[in-house]
Design a protein around this motif. Structure first.
Motif, PDB file in Angstrom:
ATOM      1  N   LEU A 138     -37.469 -52.817 -13.059  1.00 40.35           N
ATOM      2  CA  LEU A 138     -36.020 -53.025 -13.112  1.00 40.35           C
ATOM      3  C   LEU A 138     -35.460 -53.391 -11.743  1.00 40.35           C
ATOM      4  N   GLU A 139     -35.953 -52.762 -10.703  1.00 40.31           N
ATOM      5  CA  GLU A 139     -35.460 -53.040  -9.355  1.00 40.31           C
ATOM      6  C   GLU A 139     -35.866 -54.457  -8.904  1.00 40.31           C
ATOM      7  N   ASN A 140     -37.105 -54.834  -9.206  1.00 36.85           N
ATOM      8  CA  ASN A 140     -37.536 -56.187  -8.820  1.00 36.85           C
ATOM      9  C   ASN A 140     -36.731 -57.259  -9.560  1.00 36.85           C
ATOM     10  N   SER A 141     -36.408 -56.961 -10.810  1.00 34.93           N
ATOM     11  CA  SER A 141     -35.604 -57.925 -11.574  1.00 34.93           C
ATOM     12  C   SER A 141     -34.206 -58.056 -10.975  1.00 34.93           C
ATOM     13  N   PHE A 142     -33.623 -56.937 -10.504  1.00 29.72           N
ATOM     14  CA  PHE A 142     -32.283 -56.997  -9.913  1.00 29.72           C
ATOM     15  C   PHE A 142     -32.304 -57.771  -8.594  1.00 29.72           C
ATOM     16  N   VAL A 143     -33.336 -57.573  -7.798  1.00 30.42           N
ATOM     17  CA  VAL A 143     -33.452 -58.301  -6.531  1.00 30.42           C
ATOM     18  C   VAL A 143     -33.579 -59.803  -6.795  1.00 30.42           C
ATOM     19  N   GLY A 144     -34.341 -60.185  -7.836  1.00 26.45           N
ATOM     20  CA  GLY A 144     -34.461 -61.613  -8.162  1.00 26.45           C
ATOM     21  C   GLY A 144     -33.126 -62.223  -8.561  1.00 26.45           C
ATOM     22  N   LYS A 145     -32.301 -61.441  -9.287  1.00 22.30           N
ATOM     23  CA  LYS A 145     -30.979 -61.938  -9.665  1.00 22.30           C
ATOM     24  C   LYS A 145     -30.103 -62.158  -8.427  1.00 22.30           C
ATOM     25  N   THR A 176     -25.813 -54.387   2.609  1.00 20.35           N
ATOM     26  CA  THR A 176     -25.830 -53.150   1.804  1.00 20.35           C
ATOM     27  C   THR A 176     -24.929 -53.358   0.598  1.00 20.35           C
ATOM     28  N   LEU A 177     -25.424 -52.915  -0.565  1.00 17.66           N
ATOM     29  CA  LEU A 177     -24.667 -53.068  -1.806  1.00 17.66           C
ATOM     30  C   LEU A 177     -24.481 -51.690  -2.428  1.00 17.66           C
ATOM     31  N   SER A 178     -23.225 -51.360  -2.721  1.00 17.74           N
ATOM     32  CA  SER A 178     -22.950 -50.078  -3.371  1.00 17.74           C
ATOM     33  C   SER A 178     -23.311 -50.173  -4.848  1.00 17.74           C
ATOM     34  N   ARG A 179     -23.310 -49.045  -5.528  1.00 16.30           N
ATOM     35  CA  ARG A 179     -23.663 -49.040  -6.948  1.00 16.30           C
ATOM     36  C   ARG A 179     -22.633 -49.803  -7.774  1.00 16.30           C
ATOM     37  N   ALA A 217     -31.977 -47.792 -11.580  1.00 17.00           N
ATOM     38  CA  ALA A 217     -32.593 -48.384 -10.386  1.00 17.00           C
ATOM     39  C   ALA A 217     -32.133 -47.629  -9.149  1.00 17.00           C
ATOM     40  N   TRP A 218     -33.078 -47.316  -8.291  1.00 13.63           N
ATOM     41  CA  TRP A 218     -32.794 -46.575  -7.043  1.00 13.63           C
ATOM     42  C   TRP A 218     -31.947 -45.327  -7.316  1.00 13.63           C
ATOM     43  N   THR A 219     -32.439 -44.500  -8.256  1.00 16.04           N
ATOM     44  CA  THR A 219     -31.714 -43.287  -8.641  1.00 16.04           C
ATOM     45  C   THR A 219     -31.574 -42.352  -7.442  1.00 16.04           C
ATOM     46  N   GLY A 220     -30.457 -41.693  -7.401  1.00 13.57           N
ATOM     47  CA  GLY A 220     -30.173 -40.749  -6.305  1.00 13.57           C
ATOM     48  C   GLY A 220     -29.566 -41.389  -5.089  1.00 13.57           C
ATOM     49  N   ALA A 223     -25.906 -46.262  -2.436  1.00 13.37           N
ATOM     50  CA  ALA A 223     -25.945 -47.669  -2.040  1.00 13.37           C
ATOM     51  C   ALA A 223     -27.382 -48.008  -1.647  1.00 13.37           C
ATOM     52  N   HIS A 224     -27.673 -49.327  -1.656  1.00  8.11           N
ATOM     53  CA  HIS A 224     -29.026 -49.757  -1.313  1.00  8.11           C
ATOM     54  C   HIS A 224     -28.946 -51.013  -0.445  1.00  8.11           C
ATOM     55  N   ALA A 225     -29.856 -51.102   0.506  1.00  2.00           N
ATOM     56  CA  ALA A 225     -29.894 -52.249   1.432  1.00  2.00           C
ATOM     57  C   ALA A 225     -30.838 -53.330   0.895  1.00  2.00           C
ATOM     58  N   PHE A 226     -30.410 -54.556   1.016  1.00  2.00           N
ATOM     59  CA  PHE A 226     -31.199 -55.699   0.545  1.00  2.00           C
ATOM     60  C   PHE A 226     -31.354 -56.706   1.694  1.00  2.00           C
TER      61      PHE A 226
END
Length: 235
Positions: A138-145, A176-179, A217-220, A223-226
């Motif tokens: 799921l995380e790899n699919s979101f990064v591809g989008k 950085t992208l917030s939820r 995706a990225w539970t807990g 925000a996540h850095a890309f």
């Protein structure tokens, strides 16, 4: 040798004194001896010795009187029989007594029809357990989008300097992208050696409209850095 006249005088005086004493003793012996005084009468005291009176005997307390025996309770008197009076014969005819009315018989009640027993509810089958989510996929699919979206909004710098110099290259940008999909902390990680292209890459990433991060995706993380690579080719 001639004697001293004073010695002679003292001897004569001593002799005279001896003679005088002798004379006095003789005269005393010749005087009658006075009778001795009679001894005083002795008074005789008779002391009678009496024995002390005997001590009175200790008082003897009489013994406490015994309580009188309880009086016998007489038995209760027997009840006397009550005489029964003789029956009195009535001379008048007895008053007729009306016969009681028969009680009304209630009509028979209709028996309600028997209701069928309620059907027991069948147990609800347990809900099917969802298969475990493959978070990595799921995380790899979101990064591809995200990469596809940024590639779709990428434009070559429209400035006159860019048209004149016509720089080309790739810029690696982190953000950085917030939820909820809000972007922040956009910066160049690897430059393209062209300030025009680096500035354009940062502007493209900051102006994007991004979707929310999936819940699985990225539970807990809040925000996540890309990291994304923006490529430029001169038109």
């Amino acid at each position: 040798m001639r004697a001293d006249p004073m010695e002679r005088v003292s001897q004569g005086a001593g002799f005279g004194m001896v003679v005088a004493v002798s004379v006095l003793l003789v005269l005393g012996a010749l005087r009658p001896i006075p009778p001795l005084p009679a001894p005083p009468k002795q008074e005789t005291f008779v002391v009678a010795l009496q024995a002390p009176p005997p001590e009175p005997p200790a008082p003897v307390h009489p013994p406490a009187p015994m309580p009188p025996p309880p009086k016998p309770v007489p038995p209760p008197p027997k009840p006397r029989p009550v005489p029964v009076p003789a029956p009195v014969h009535a001379t008048t005819a007895p008053t007729p007594v009306a016969a009681p009315k028969p009680a009304p018989v209630p009509p028979p009640q209709a028996t309600p029809p028997s209701q069928p027993a309620p059907l027991k509810a069948e147990p609800t089958p347990p809900a099917p357990v969802a298969p475990p989510v493959n978070n990595a996929s799921l995380e790899n699919s979101f990064v591809g989008k995200l990469r596809s979206y940024i590639r779709s909004i990428t434009q070559y710098p429209p400035s006159g300097e860019a048209r004149r110099l016509r720089p080309e290259g790739a810029v690696e940008v982190s953000f950085t992208l917030s939820r909820a999909g809000a972007v922040s902390n956009v910066s160049v990680v690897r430059t393209s050696n062209s300030p025009i292209l680096d500035k354009q890459a940062v502007a493209i990433v900051e102006s994007g409209s991004y979707p929310a991060i999936p819940a699985d995706a990225w539970t807990g993380e809040n925000a996540h850095a890309f990291t994304v690579t923006v490529e430029f080719s001169a038109p």
